[in-house]
Design a protein around this motif. Structure first.
Motif, PDB file in Angstrom:
ATOM      1  N   TYR A 223      -9.790  10.448   8.445  1.00  0.00           N
ATOM      2  CA  TYR A 223      -8.876  10.340   9.585  1.00  0.00           C
ATOM      3  C   TYR A 223      -8.816  11.652  10.364  1.00  0.00           C
ATOM      4  CZ  TYR A 223      -6.939   5.988   7.632  1.00  0.00           C
ATOM      5  OH  TYR A 223      -6.775   4.719   7.166  1.00  0.00           O
ATOM      6  N   ASP A 224      -8.347  11.578  11.606  1.00  0.00           N
ATOM      7  CA  ASP A 224      -8.077  12.783  12.389  1.00  0.00           C
ATOM      8  C   ASP A 224      -6.677  13.304  12.087  1.00  0.00           C
ATOM      9  OD1 ASP A 224     -10.444  12.365  13.632  1.00  0.00           O
ATOM     10  OD2 ASP A 224      -9.601  11.656  15.522  1.00  0.00           O
ATOM     11  N   LEU A 225      -5.744  12.359  11.981  1.00  0.00           N
ATOM     12  CA  LEU A 225      -4.338  12.743  11.901  1.00  0.00           C
ATOM     13  C   LEU A 225      -3.722  12.289  10.585  1.00  0.00           C
ATOM     14  CD1 LEU A 225      -3.202  11.670  15.477  1.00  0.00           C
ATOM     15  CD2 LEU A 225      -3.849  13.955  14.711  1.00  0.00           C
ATOM     16  N   VAL A 226      -2.971  13.179   9.979  1.00  0.00           N
ATOM     17  CA  VAL A 226      -2.332  12.858   8.708  1.00  0.00           C
ATOM     18  C   VAL A 226      -1.308  11.737   8.894  1.00  0.00           C
ATOM     19  CG1 VAL A 226      -0.503  14.601   8.856  1.00  0.00           C
ATOM     20  CG2 VAL A 226      -1.322  13.883   6.633  1.00  0.00           C
ATOM     21  N   ASP A 227      -0.736  11.649  10.087  1.00  0.00           N
ATOM     22  CA  ASP A 227       0.240  10.589  10.352  1.00  0.00           C
ATOM     23  C   ASP A 227      -0.367   9.202  10.097  1.00  0.00           C
ATOM     24  OD1 ASP A 227       0.572  12.998  12.125  1.00  0.00           O
ATOM     25  OD2 ASP A 227       2.541  12.060  12.392  1.00  0.00           O
ATOM     26  N   ASP A 228      -1.609   9.035  10.532  1.00  0.00           N
ATOM     27  CA  ASP A 228      -2.269   7.743  10.313  1.00  0.00           C
ATOM     28  C   ASP A 228      -2.552   7.511   8.835  1.00  0.00           C
ATOM     29  OD1 ASP A 228      -2.282   6.902  12.975  1.00  0.00           O
ATOM     30  OD2 ASP A 228      -4.087   8.073  13.414  1.00  0.00           O
ATOM     31  N   VAL A 229      -2.828   8.587   8.124  1.00  0.00           N
ATOM     32  CA  VAL A 229      -3.029   8.476   6.681  1.00  0.00           C
ATOM     33  C   VAL A 229      -1.749   7.955   6.038  1.00  0.00           C
ATOM     34  CG1 VAL A 229      -3.323   9.821   4.550  1.00  0.00           C
ATOM     35  CG2 VAL A 229      -4.802  10.263   6.532  1.00  0.00           C
ATOM     36  N   THR A 230      -0.626   8.551   6.413  1.00  0.00           N
ATOM     37  CA  THR A 230       0.655   8.149   5.845  1.00  0.00           C
ATOM     38  C   THR A 230       0.944   6.678   6.144  1.00  0.00           C
ATOM     39  OG1 THR A 230       1.473  10.400   6.089  1.00  0.00           O
ATOM     40  CG2 THR A 230       3.126   8.675   5.828  1.00  0.00           C
ATOM     41  N   ILE A 231       0.721   6.292   7.389  1.00  0.00           N
ATOM     42  CA  ILE A 231       1.033   4.912   7.793  1.00  0.00           C
ATOM     43  C   ILE A 231       0.204   3.902   7.005  1.00  0.00           C
ATOM     44  CG2 ILE A 231       0.869   3.266   9.719  1.00  0.00           C
ATOM     45  CD1 ILE A 231       1.507   5.789  11.549  1.00  0.00           C
ATOM     46  N   THR A 232      -1.101   4.158   6.905  1.00  0.00           N
ATOM     47  CA  THR A 232      -1.946   3.196   6.187  1.00  0.00           C
ATOM     48  C   THR A 232      -1.702   3.267   4.681  1.00  0.00           C
ATOM     49  OG1 THR A 232      -3.726   4.827   6.350  1.00  0.00           O
ATOM     50  CG2 THR A 232      -3.791   2.995   7.897  1.00  0.00           C
ATOM     51  N   ALA A 233      -1.334   4.451   4.187  1.00  0.00           N
ATOM     52  CA  ALA A 233      -1.034   4.580   2.759  1.00  0.00           C
ATOM     53  C   ALA A 233       0.205   3.766   2.403  1.00  0.00           C
ATOM     54  CB  ALA A 233      -0.832   6.050   2.393  1.00  0.00           C
ATOM     55  N   GLU A 234       1.162   3.749   3.331  1.00  0.00           N
ATOM     56  CA  GLU A 234       2.367   2.949   3.071  1.00  0.00           C
ATOM     57  C   GLU A 234       2.018   1.458   3.003  1.00  0.00           C
ATOM     58  OE1 GLU A 234       5.125   4.379   6.022  1.00  0.00           O
ATOM     59  OE2 GLU A 234       5.844   5.983   4.688  1.00  0.00           O
ATOM     60  N   ILE A 235       1.072   1.045   3.822  1.00  0.00           N
ATOM     61  CA  ILE A 235       0.616  -0.351   3.754  1.00  0.00           C
ATOM     62  C   ILE A 235       0.025  -0.620   2.367  1.00  0.00           C
ATOM     63  CG2 ILE A 235      -1.066  -2.013   4.657  1.00  0.00           C
ATOM     64  CD1 ILE A 235      -0.780  -0.597   7.405  1.00  0.00           C
ATOM     65  N   ALA A 236      -0.812   0.322   1.892  1.00  0.00           N
ATOM     66  CA  ALA A 236      -1.407   0.159   0.564  1.00  0.00           C
ATOM     67  C   ALA A 236      -0.324   0.121  -0.504  1.00  0.00           C
ATOM     68  CB  ALA A 236      -2.387   1.300   0.289  1.00  0.00           C
ATOM     69  N   GLY A 237       0.659   1.030  -0.405  1.00  0.00           N
ATOM     70  CA  GLY A 237       1.727   1.113  -1.394  1.00  0.00           C
ATOM     71  C   GLY A 237       2.542  -0.170  -1.452  1.00  0.00           C
ATOM     72  N   LYS A 238       2.886  -0.640  -0.292  1.00  0.00           N
ATOM     73  CA  LYS A 238       3.703  -1.856  -0.216  1.00  0.00           C
ATOM     74  C   LYS A 238       2.959  -3.043  -0.832  1.00  0.00           C
ATOM     75  CE  LYS A 238       5.214  -5.041   3.280  1.00  0.00           C
ATOM     76  NZ  LYS A 238       4.892  -5.395   4.646  1.00  0.00           N
ATOM     77  N   ASN A 239       1.700  -3.192  -0.492  1.00  0.00           N
ATOM     78  CA  ASN A 239       0.933  -4.329  -0.980  1.00  0.00           C
ATOM     79  C   ASN A 239       0.562  -4.215  -2.444  1.00  0.00           C
ATOM     80  OD1 ASN A 239       0.589  -6.200   1.355  1.00  0.00           O
ATOM     81  ND2 ASN A 239      -0.170  -4.315   2.291  1.00  0.00           N
ATOM     82  N   ALA A 240       0.391  -2.980  -2.928  1.00  0.00           N
ATOM     83  CA  ALA A 240       0.113  -2.800  -4.354  1.00  0.00           C
ATOM     84  C   ALA A 240       1.318  -3.246  -5.175  1.00  0.00           C
ATOM     85  CB  ALA A 240      -0.230  -1.343  -4.641  1.00  0.00           C
ATOM     86  N   ALA A 241       2.527  -2.900  -4.704  1.00  0.00           N
ATOM     87  CA  ALA A 241       3.744  -3.318  -5.400  1.00  0.00           C
ATOM     88  C   ALA A 241       3.904  -4.832  -5.315  1.00  0.00           C
ATOM     89  CB  ALA A 241       4.957  -2.616  -4.790  1.00  0.00           C
ATOM     90  N   GLN A 242       3.588  -5.361  -4.168  1.00  0.00           N
ATOM     91  CA  GLN A 242       3.666  -6.810  -3.963  1.00  0.00           C
ATOM     92  C   GLN A 242       2.703  -7.537  -4.904  1.00  0.00           C
ATOM     93  OE1 GLN A 242       5.760  -8.493  -2.042  1.00  0.00           O
ATOM     94  NE2 GLN A 242       4.818 -10.420  -2.703  1.00  0.00           N
ATOM     95  N   TYR A 243       1.531  -6.960  -5.081  1.00  0.00           N
ATOM     96  CA  TYR A 243       0.496  -7.555  -5.928  1.00  0.00           C
ATOM     97  C   TYR A 243       0.981  -7.686  -7.366  1.00  0.00           C
ATOM     98  CZ  TYR A 243      -4.006  -8.163  -8.274  1.00  0.00           C
ATOM     99  OH  TYR A 243      -5.027  -8.639  -9.057  1.00  0.00           O
ATOM    100  N   VAL A 244       1.787  -6.705  -7.784  1.00  0.00           N
ATOM    101  CA  VAL A 244       2.317  -6.737  -9.149  1.00  0.00           C
ATOM    102  C   VAL A 244       3.223  -7.953  -9.334  1.00  0.00           C
ATOM    103  CG1 VAL A 244       3.741  -5.473 -10.817  1.00  0.00           C
ATOM    104  CG2 VAL A 244       2.159  -4.232  -9.326  1.00  0.00           C
ATOM    105  N   LYS A 245       3.997  -8.244  -8.296  1.00  0.00           N
ATOM    106  CA  LYS A 245       4.944  -9.372  -8.348  1.00  0.00           C
ATOM    107  C   LYS A 245       4.198 -10.703  -8.239  1.00  0.00           C
ATOM    108  CE  LYS A 245       8.971  -7.257  -8.249  1.00  0.00           C
ATOM    109  NZ  LYS A 245       8.451  -5.909  -8.239  1.00  0.00           N
ATOM    110  N   GLU A 246       3.284 -10.742  -7.293  1.00  0.00           N
ATOM    111  CA  GLU A 246       2.646 -12.027  -7.016  1.00  0.00           C
ATOM    112  C   GLU A 246       1.252 -11.801  -6.442  1.00  0.00           C
ATOM    113  OE1 GLU A 246       4.697 -14.075  -3.911  1.00  0.00           O
ATOM    114  OE2 GLU A 246       3.377 -15.818  -4.030  1.00  0.00           O
ATOM    115  N   LYS A 247       0.256 -12.325  -7.121  1.00  0.00           N
ATOM    116  CA  LYS A 247      -1.105 -12.160  -6.627  1.00  0.00           C
ATOM    117  C   LYS A 247      -1.309 -13.083  -5.426  1.00  0.00           C
ATOM    118  CE  LYS A 247      -1.883 -10.228 -10.823  1.00  0.00           C
ATOM    119  NZ  LYS A 247      -0.500  -9.759 -10.914  1.00  0.00           N
ATOM    120  N   PRO A 248      -1.607 -12.531  -4.278  1.00  0.00           N
ATOM    121  CA  PRO A 248      -1.739 -13.373  -3.093  1.00  0.00           C
ATOM    122  C   PRO A 248      -3.014 -14.209  -3.165  1.00  0.00           C
ATOM    123  CG  PRO A 248      -2.359 -11.127  -2.572  1.00  0.00           C
ATOM    124  CD  PRO A 248      -1.912 -11.124  -3.993  1.00  0.00           C
TER     125      PRO A 248
END
Lengths: 586, 122, 416
Positions: C298-323
């Motif tokens: 990435y160019d900007l760390v802000d974009d890293v943070t934003i996409t990492a939050e997407i990964a974090g949210k979905n990883a937690a979701q995956y634990v609850k329920e496999k989509p």
């Protein structure tokens, strides 16, 4: 043929090749050249022509050529180190092998090495192959000692607890093997497919080397990535690989364990003789009295011999460059492979796609002459040469995965064979010179031969009864199972902390290297012992870690840490050091 | 006075030519209002945030990263860095702590940009 | 054997944000190989971080501190100086450190956030000797800003990547003389802002279409030979020039660090050198997510943070329920596009999806169009597009739900 006859022959060459300002002297079958030539190429040309002549045992080429480098004589120290029975000059694989061999006897042996570590010269940049001897000219000392050395290699490696593998090698011919000869393809293919393998096999039989001819189809099955142009393959199962510096370090450390003294950072500046007998060795650290000196100084053997008045050859360094590939490419070949090409050119003398002891693929080595004994540059031409020579061996090889390249210098003489003999002029002075490939393989045999020469020179050899041939195994955590690692970390937590991520080297291993028998006090010395920094990031991640550990474990301030030798400081000072000069500007 | 400025307001990176005759400033080569403003500011009074490090005593790190709280005149950046190289600061330090007040009369304070624990505190 | 819901490998900006987000819904363990958290941020002491997320210009350490403080307050299990040795598709992890020894960790979901590493001299085959004084820009940055040692005083920088530009300024401010920055391409590879504020501000010359063709020096670097290159990037021998210096800094690019990803045969994108991911930042192995520079640089760390939050949210979701994966839309890099991330959209029923990509060639008056089959479903006009500047476009719910084909193509066209 006597000296007079040799001289006549050589004068003919000089006349024919129109060298105008060259004078010749022949003494004990050694040719001495003085005068002037107009280039280094001419210097080489004449030296090599004479070296090839039958009965010539050595060429001392003192010819002047433009831009010849003059060396300043270094000053020795007058302090007395004491009396030794034998002084070995040079801590490469040859000097270290001899040291270990001598440590079997009741002698005071001192090995002096000008660098800060052993294995720092020619040994370091060797491509690690333990050759069978098939590639050497029949009847040479090189071949004899190579075949013998190879037979000794496994036992010594076992004793020293260093890695050694007989991983085998393919000697192949392809449609390009005879391309330079410009023959009709059905003829050249026939020669490459049938005649050459036959010659190689016959030669192997003579030398007692196991070799199996493999059909093209079978070869392609066993090495699916080999070039489709391949015509025949000979498998040589006993071809081995070692690690040249681990092997050398282990030899030197074992020698020390058995009483040999190793003096690092110690350069020989003079050898004093009296009545043509060795008296003492003057070094930058002091004077060692000794009646026996072994000259194993690699590229500098001619200069060391000169100090004793025993100059019987001249070294002309030949550079060899090697490319190392990322582990990701390891699976690409199962065995090392070398392609035969005829005629052999000045710049191509074999080499190939080889595996290292750690599994990485390496290409090389190349071969080229250089007048400079410290010229370890890898030039654009070297890199191009390697791609040109070794790329045709394999189909679609991931060439972009180069992780490093380096070159080393071979200590060649003009007679192009090993010179292992006692000086004809100076009693007690033994040459172990002209060591080029297969010097590493031959090292154990060279050591044995040197000992017998010393005996002939009058050294009394009385075997020790407490010689211990074994080195303790060094801890290499990446080779351990998880269970073994667990136990180890419980005992010493430092083995749990990874400092080099590419090669998975732990802090414990780095600390071990720093405090080993021959302490690793520079980044490169640690790298050679642990592989930290040898991976794909080439030290980008681990360098700051290693620097810190080295500073913590020794009293070296962090800004004084060296890459290798004195003067190779990694840093110029602490942060802000350059701003102090600017205080006044404010 | 003449000056060429590369605009950093957007990826276009316009080369903007600024001419200053007395009080009159003319700007050529910009593509937008932002560019014009940037160019005039760059010529009249270019300013930058200063970032550097300062030596720490007794810290778990040997250097503390710092910055100026606000922008300072561009010409003073180097001088300020030299000034800051002379000082040392004692650990522990918290991110945002004042390190140097009103550096070289610029009106800008220098603050710490991270926490650094002292050696004793593990 | 330790058990966690989500294990995050890597404690840089991506790992920190992913761990924090995942911790809102799951048990999280964060593994970091360095002594401290923050990845490369603590050594990036310059400002320019967080403009997007915090609406102000922070320095790297401040940006990291913000997340590190949050981690400290969370119940995330953090293990520093811990290196992951192995992972498998069953989400078993083997890691090592000096306190726990060899650890076996069983996770439900893994987030790969190992970041990237720098390309070295060998990868660009610079000939010459191998003396002391050759460093990659990031290593030099760490040495100067964290370890407190100076790598040299007369510096030549090869490559105009952002870290190289930033180091040109940093070296200058520390009192060293930067002789010049040499870039083989006919354009800078870093951002314009950095060219202006790191080079122009200090009068450091940038030589485009130039490269280092030899390194001289036996013990330490004594100088380098720089040469102009022609259109095909071949050095023109007659233009060789020797520049005395004691230090060569390499800023010749970053590569995602995917050694672990390769252990489990995750499908990789040859262009990004990172894992192929879907809109949830999930790799081809279900339950293994990836974010930050390990996916693409990435160019900007802000974009890293934003996409990492997407990964974090979905990883937690995956634990609850496999989509359940019902469909697969391939996002294709079309005309003048180097690559696109994410490469796959598995679920169109989303509020929005942001696509990140880089163009291959600079174009003025460009139009970014998204095609669903032959139908244009999105257009964005840009005055200029350049390879060094990452572009992002966000497709709305409306656009997404209207998609009909299983291939989405992005083209960058010229409007004129």
């Amino acid at each position: 043929m006597n000296d007079k006859g040799i001289r006549k022959n050589i004068e003919k060459i000089i006349l024919k090749k129109k060298f105008e300002n060259v004078a010749v002297k022949v003494e004990n079958k050694v040719v001495y050249l003085t005068g002037k030539v107009n280039s280094y190429d001419a210097f080489l040309d004449l030296g090599l022509r004479i070296g090839k002549k039958k009965n010539v045992e050595g060429v001392v080429n003192n010819l002047e050529y433009p831009n010849k480098e003059r060396k300043e004589k270094k000053k020795g120290s007058a302090s007395k180190i004491g009396k030794a029975d034998v002084v070995i000059v040079g801590g490469g694989v040859i000097g270290s092998s001899i040291a270990r061999e001598l440590s079997k006897y009741k002698l005071r042996v001192i090995l002096v090495e000008k660098a800060s570590d052993v294995a720092c010269g020619t040994t370091k940049a060797n491509n690690a192959m333990v050759h069978t001897g098939i590639g050497e000219n029949m009847g040479t000392l090189k071949q004899k000692l190579c075949v013998k050395g190879q037979q000794m290699f496994e036992k010594i490696s076992d004793e020293l607890n260093v890695p050694y593998k007989q991983n085998g090698m393919w000697i192949i011919t392809t449609k390009d093997s005879l391309a330079k000869m410009k023959l009709p393809s059905f003829i050249s293919d026939f020669i490459a497919k049938r005649i050459i393998p036959m010659i190689v096999l016959r030669r192997g039989k003579k030398l007692g080397i196991t070799m199996n001819l493999t059909k093209r189809r079978e070869l392609l099955k066993r090495e699916p990535n080999i070039t489709k142009k391949v015509l025949a393959g000979i498998y040589s199962p006993t071809y081995g690989i070692t690690c040249p510096y681990l092997f050398t370090i282990a030899l030197a450390e074992n020698a020390m364990e058995n009483g040999v003294e190793v003096m690092l950072n110690t350069e020989v500046v003079d050898i004093v003789t009296k009545e043509s007998k060795v008296e003492s060795v003057v070094t930058t650290k002091g004077i060692i009295d000794a009646n026996f000196v072994i000259n194993a100084a690699g590229l500098y053997t001619d200069e060391i011999a000169g100090m004793a008045g025993a100059r019987e050859y001249t070294i002309h360094p030949k550079k060899g460059a090697t490319l190392i590939f990322d582990k990701k490419a390891n699976e690409y070949i199962n065995h090392s492979m070398s392609m035969l090409r005829f005629p052999r050119t000045k710049h191509y003398k074999g080499g190939g796609a080889m595996t290292t002891i750690d599994g990485n693929i390496q290409w090389g080595p190349t071969i080229s002459e250089t007048p400079d004994k410290e010229d370890t540059t890898v030039t654009t031409e070297d890199i191009e040469k390697m791609f040109e020579s070794y790329s045709p061996l394999l189909e679609d090889f991931p060439e972009k995965l180069v992780i490093t390249y380096f070159s080393g210098l071979r200590a060649c003489t003009f007679t192009e064979d090993f010179i292992i003999k006692s000086s004809k002029k100076i009693k007690g002075f033994v040459h172990a010179a002209g060591i080029q490939s297969p010097g590493l393989t031959a090292a154990p045999a060279i050591a044995e031969m040197t000992i017998s020469l010393l005996k002939n020179e009058g050294l009394k050899l009385e075997a020790k009864n407490n010689f211990d041939p074994y080195n303790k195994k060094k801890i290499v955590t990446r080779d351990l199972s998880n269970e073994e690692k667990k136990k180890l970390i419980e005992k010493n937590p430092q083995y749990g902390e990874i400092v080099c991520r590419c090669e998975q080297v732990t802090k414990g291993e780095v600390v071990d290297a720093i405090h080993s028998k021959i302490p690793a006090l520079s980044i490169d010395a640690i790298k050679r012992r642990t592989r930290a920094g040898m991976g794909r990031c080439q030290g980008g991640f681990c360098l700051p870690n290693i620097v810190k550990i080295l500073a913590q474990e020794t009293d070296i301030p962090i800004e004084k840490i060296l890459k290798n030798e004195g003067g190779s400081d990694l840093f110029i000072g602490r942060a802000k050091c350059l701003l102090e000069d600017k205080y006044d500007e404010n | 006075m003449n000056d060429d400025v590369t605009c950093i307001s957007c990826p276009l990176g316009c080369r903007i030519h600024v001419e200053k005759k007395g009080d009159r400033i003319t700007v050529v080569g910009h593509m937008c209002k932002k560019g014009e403003e940037y160019a005039i500011q760059e010529v009249k009074d270019p300013r930058r945030v200063l970032t550097t490090t300062v030596k720490i005593e007794g810290g778990r790190q040997c250097l503390l990263p710092v910055r100026s709280e606000k922008q300072i005149p561009k010409d003073l950046v180097k001088k300020c860095v030299i000034e800051l190289s002379k000082i040392g600061i004692k650990a522990p330090i918290k991110c945002g702590d004042l390190v140097y007040k009103n550096i070289l009369e610029t009106g800008a304070n220098i603050i710490a940009t991270r926490d650094v624990e002292s050696v004793e505190k593990k | 054997m330790m058990k966690t819901d989500v294990t995050v490998i890597g404690g840089g900006p991506a790992g920190l944000a992913a761990a924090l987000k995942a911790a809102e819904k799951a048990d999280v363990m964060l593994l970091e190989r360095n002594k401290e958290l923050g990845g490369i941020l603590p050594q990036c002491i310059h400002d320019g971080f967080g403009n997007f997320i915090f609406k102000k210009m922070l320095t790297g350490p401040e940006y990291a501190q913000h997340y590190i403080d949050k981690i400290k307050k969370s119940n995330i299990k953090v293990k520093t100086e811990t290196t992951v040795l192995e992972i498998d598709t069953n989400k078993n992890i083997i890691a090592t450190n000096s306190i726990d020894g060899i650890m076996e960790i069983q996770a439900e979901s893994i987030i790969l956030a190992m970041g990237c590493r720098e390309r070295t001299r060998s990868q660009i085959l610079v000939p010459g000797t191998r003396p002391a004084g050759i460093y990659t820009a990031g290593t030099a940055q760490r040495l100067i800003n964290i370890d407190g040692v100076m790598p040299g005083e007369k510096i030549v920088i090869l490559g105009s990547g952002d870290v190289g530009l930033i180091m040109a300024r940093r070296f200058t401010l520390e009192g060293a003389k930067v002789e010049g920055v040499y870039e083989i391409m006919p354009r800078p590879s870093g951002l314009t802002r950095n060219v202006v504020q790191c080079l122009d501000d200090y009068g450091i010359p940038l030589h485009l279409s130039h490269t280092v063709t030899s390194i001289k020096g036996k013990k330490r670097v004594e100088g380098v030979t720089v040469t102009k290159v022609d259109e095909s990037m071949k050095p023109v021998k007659e233009t060789e020039m020797f520049i005395p210096c004691d230090c060569l800094i390499l800023a010749v690019g970053l590569i995602p660090e995917n050694e672990l990803s390769k252990q489990i045969n995750i499908i990789m994108d040859e262009r990004t050198k990172g894992a192929t991911v879907n809109e949830r930042m999930e790799t081809s192995v279900p339950g293994i997510f990836a974010c930050g520079n390990v996916v693409h640089v990435y160019d900007l760390v802000d974009d890293v943070t934003i996409t990492a939050e997407i990964a974090g949210k979905n990883a937690a979701q995956y634990v609850k329920e496999k989509p359940e994966t019902t469909e697969e839309i391939q996002v294709v890099a079309g005309d003048n596009i180097g690559y696109v991330v994410p490469q796959i959209i598995n679920n169109r029923d989303l509020d929005s999806v942001t696509l990140y990509f880089r163009v291959q060639r600079e174009k003025k008056d460009a139009s970014i169009v998204v095609l669903d089959g032959k139908k244009q479903v999105f257009e964005k006009k840009e005055r200029i597009v350049k390879p060094p500047e990452m572009i992002k476009i966000t497709l709305s719910k409306k656009t997404l739900t209207a998609l009909t084909k299983n291939e989405l193509r992005i083209d960058v066209r010229c409007r004129k």
